[in-house]
Enzyme design. Structure first.
Site, PDB file in Angstrom:
ATOM      1  N   MET A  38       0.746  -1.065  -0.078  1.00  0.00           N
ATOM      2  CA  MET A  38       0.027   0.181   0.044  1.00  0.00           C
ATOM      3  C   MET A  38       1.017   1.320  -0.147  1.00  0.00           C
ATOM      4  SD  MET A  38      -3.416  -1.033   2.153  1.00  0.00           S
ATOM      5  CE  MET A  38      -2.667  -0.777   3.653  1.00  0.00           C
ATOM      6  N   GLY A  44      10.748  -2.900   5.808  1.00  0.00           N
ATOM      7  CA  GLY A  44      10.138  -4.112   5.652  1.00  0.00           C
ATOM      8  C   GLY A  44      10.000  -4.326   4.412  1.00  0.00           C
ATOM      9  N   HIS A  45       9.129  -3.461   3.538  1.00  0.00           N
ATOM     10  CA  HIS A  45       8.604  -3.472   2.160  1.00  0.00           C
ATOM     11  C   HIS A  45      10.007  -3.991   1.419  1.00  0.00           C
ATOM     12  CE1 HIS A  45       5.461  -0.787   3.440  1.00  0.00           C
ATOM     13  NE2 HIS A  45       4.793  -1.721   3.016  1.00  0.00           N
ATOM     14  N   LEU A 192       8.426  -2.708  11.942  1.00  0.00           N
ATOM     15  CA  LEU A 192       8.268  -1.743  10.991  1.00  0.00           C
ATOM     16  C   LEU A 192       6.977  -1.750  10.595  1.00  0.00           C
ATOM     17  CD1 LEU A 192      11.498  -1.356   8.853  1.00  0.00           C
ATOM     18  CD2 LEU A 192      10.964  -0.393  11.169  1.00  0.00           C
ATOM     19  N   SER A 193       6.390  -0.553  10.387  1.00  0.00           N
ATOM     20  CA  SER A 193       4.845  -0.527  10.189  1.00  0.00           C
ATOM     21  C   SER A 193       4.840   0.937   9.396  1.00  0.00           C
ATOM     22  CB  SER A 193       3.932  -0.835  10.904  1.00  0.00           C
ATOM     23  OG  SER A 193       2.705  -0.339  10.836  1.00  0.00           O
ATOM     24  N   SER A 194       3.905   0.971   8.326  1.00  0.00           N
ATOM     25  CA  SER A 194       3.630   2.306   7.958  1.00  0.00           C
ATOM     26  C   SER A 194       2.892   3.067   8.734  1.00  0.00           C
ATOM     27  CB  SER A 194       3.023   2.429   6.612  1.00  0.00           C
ATOM     28  OG  SER A 194       3.464   1.496   5.402  1.00  0.00           O
ATOM     29  N   ARG A 195       2.248   2.504   9.770  1.00  0.00           N
ATOM     30  CA  ARG A 195       1.348   3.204  10.735  1.00  0.00           C
ATOM     31  C   ARG A 195       2.071   3.803  11.940  1.00  0.00           C
ATOM     32  NH1 ARG A 195      -2.875  -0.853   9.051  1.00  0.00           N
ATOM     33  NH2 ARG A 195      -4.677   0.398   8.406  1.00  0.00           N
TER      34      ARG A 195
HETATM   35  P1  AMP Z   1       1.312  -2.837   3.543  1.00  0.00           P
HETATM   36  O1  AMP Z   1       2.046  -1.944   2.501  1.00  0.00           O
HETATM   37  O2  AMP Z   1       1.219  -2.610   4.969  1.00  0.00           O
HETATM   38  O3  AMP Z   1       0.112  -3.659   2.872  1.00  0.00           O
HETATM   39  O4  AMP Z   1       2.342  -4.233   3.433  1.00  0.00           O
HETATM   40  C1  AMP Z   1       2.949  -4.571   2.236  1.00  0.00           C
HETATM   41  C2  AMP Z   1       3.497  -5.872   2.631  1.00  0.00           C
HETATM   42  O5  AMP Z   1       4.877  -5.579   3.220  1.00  0.00           O
HETATM   43  C3  AMP Z   1       2.846  -6.917   3.257  1.00  0.00           C
HETATM   44  O6  AMP Z   1       3.150  -8.525   2.788  1.00  0.00           O
HETATM   45  C4  AMP Z   1       3.418  -6.913   4.789  1.00  0.00           C
HETATM   46  O7  AMP Z   1       3.416  -7.970   5.460  1.00  0.00           O
HETATM   47  C5  AMP Z   1       4.933  -6.472   4.497  1.00  0.00           C
HETATM   48  N1  AMP Z   1       5.335  -5.792   5.707  1.00  0.00           N
HETATM   49  C6  AMP Z   1       4.963  -4.845   6.260  1.00  0.00           C
HETATM   50  N2  AMP Z   1       5.806  -4.512   7.394  1.00  0.00           N
HETATM   51  C7  AMP Z   1       6.499  -5.415   7.377  1.00  0.00           C
HETATM   52  C8  AMP Z   1       7.891  -5.858   8.161  1.00  0.00           C
HETATM   53  N3  AMP Z   1       8.139  -4.944   9.231  1.00  0.00           N
HETATM   54  N4  AMP Z   1       8.882  -6.707   7.772  1.00  0.00           N
HETATM   55  C9  AMP Z   1       8.338  -7.493   6.656  1.00  0.00           C
HETATM   56  N5  AMP Z   1       7.315  -7.102   5.924  1.00  0.00           N
HETATM   57  C10 AMP Z   1       6.467  -6.289   6.083  1.00  0.00           C
END
Ligand code: AMP
Length: 294
Positions: A38, A44-45, A192-195
């Protein structure tokens, strides 16, 4: 020695464009990897992109803040959108194609269909976020049909998501291999998280209770604890006693069925969700006992 210039990714905003490009690559026998995201890309991404780069000849990143996986009171409008930085990150990571569709491209007027993975979608995150996994499974199947990759990469960070997508792939005979890559963390353990962008410094500190409670549960189970309930209760206590953290769930579950466990088994996963201020955070850790302990 001069650095070799990073390649410019092809930015495709239409289904036709991305299909044509991927078909041409596959026609030349290239293996295509897809990383659905997203956006608001972080390390992480990037770890998923690296894994795709290592295993595939052609890497497609999809970047789409999918409205159908957000509930009416969730953060769809606030969700960080950082196109310029994402483009730079993709360029630096040698991504070949970015599929960056408009919402109307994915959901034109008259759109009616949804993918429901029963049972697995109703527990944990699904119980707290009704409709969330229907939105996720539907958009991911659409992305698979649009991009038609050989392999797709997901993060263990969203543990339930990859369980559900694997189930969907098997049930619907989707010809895409699914890889799950380990969670990337900050040095202090925060996943790690975008949030995480929403957190104040104080909230970020409080958020460490998630990874700490998971690590403690893991230690205790690896140490031979047989009382899974007591381990869960300790995780819950730890989270509930952290000021600013509002517990949603903290469980030890089977990594395939997501059923809560009553006794330890060889393969387990500890999962937590909590609200820190207005931000809902999730995290999990795998717990694998050596076979002689079971
Ligand atoms: P998102 O953009 O949050 O939908 O995440 C896209 C992909 O990145 C999803 O498969 C998530 O599980 C992965 N992702 C998000 N945060 C992490 C992280 N800290 N470590 C590994 N993968 C991640």
């Amino acid at each position: 020695m001069a650095d070799s210039p990073s390649r410019e990714p092809l930015v495709s905003r239409t289904i036709g464009d991305v299909r044509r490009e991927v078909a041409a690559q596959r026609g030349q026998g290239r293996r295509v990897g897809c990383v659905p995201t997203m956006g608001a890309l972080h390390a992480g991404h990037l770890s998923l992109i690296e894994a795709a780069r290592a295993e595939c000849d052609h890497v497609v990143v999809t970047l789409f803040v999918n409205p159908t996986q957000f509930g009416p009171n969730e953060d769809f409008h606030e969700y960080p959108r950082t196109w310029e930085a994402d483009l730079r990150a993709c360029r630096d990571a040698s991504v070949d194609v970015i599929f960056y569709p408009e919402a109307e491209t994915m959901y034109p007027p008259g759109f009616q269909t949804g993918v429901e993975v029963a049972g697995l979608s109703d527990v944990l995150e699904g119980a707290s976020r009704p409709g969330h996994f229907r939105g996720v499974a539907t958009v991911v199947l659409k992305l698979f049909n649009i991009v038609q990759p050989d392999v797709a990469y997901f993060g263990a960070k969203d543990f339930q998501q990859q369980v559900i997508l694997r189930r969907m792939g098997r049930d619907l005979n989707v010809p895409v291999e699914i890889r799950t890559c380990p969670t990337v963390r900050e040095e202090d353990g925060l996943a790690l998280s975008s949030r995480n962008k929403y957190l104040t410094a104080e909230q970020r500190q409080a958020a460490l209770a998630l990874s700490q409670s998971l690590a403690a549960a893991r230690e205790r189970l690896l140490g031979g604890e047989m009382d899974v309930n007591a381990v869960q209760a300790e995780m819950q206590r730890r989270l509930q006693s952290t000021p600013g953290v509002e517990l949603d769930y903290a469980v030890i579950a089977d990594p395939e069925t997501l059923k809560e466990l009553v006794r330890p088994q060889a393969d387990m996963v500890a999962l937590v969700a909590a609200r820190v201020g207005n931000t809902r955070l999730i995290d999990n850790m795998p717990v694998r006992l050596k076979s002689e302990k079971c």
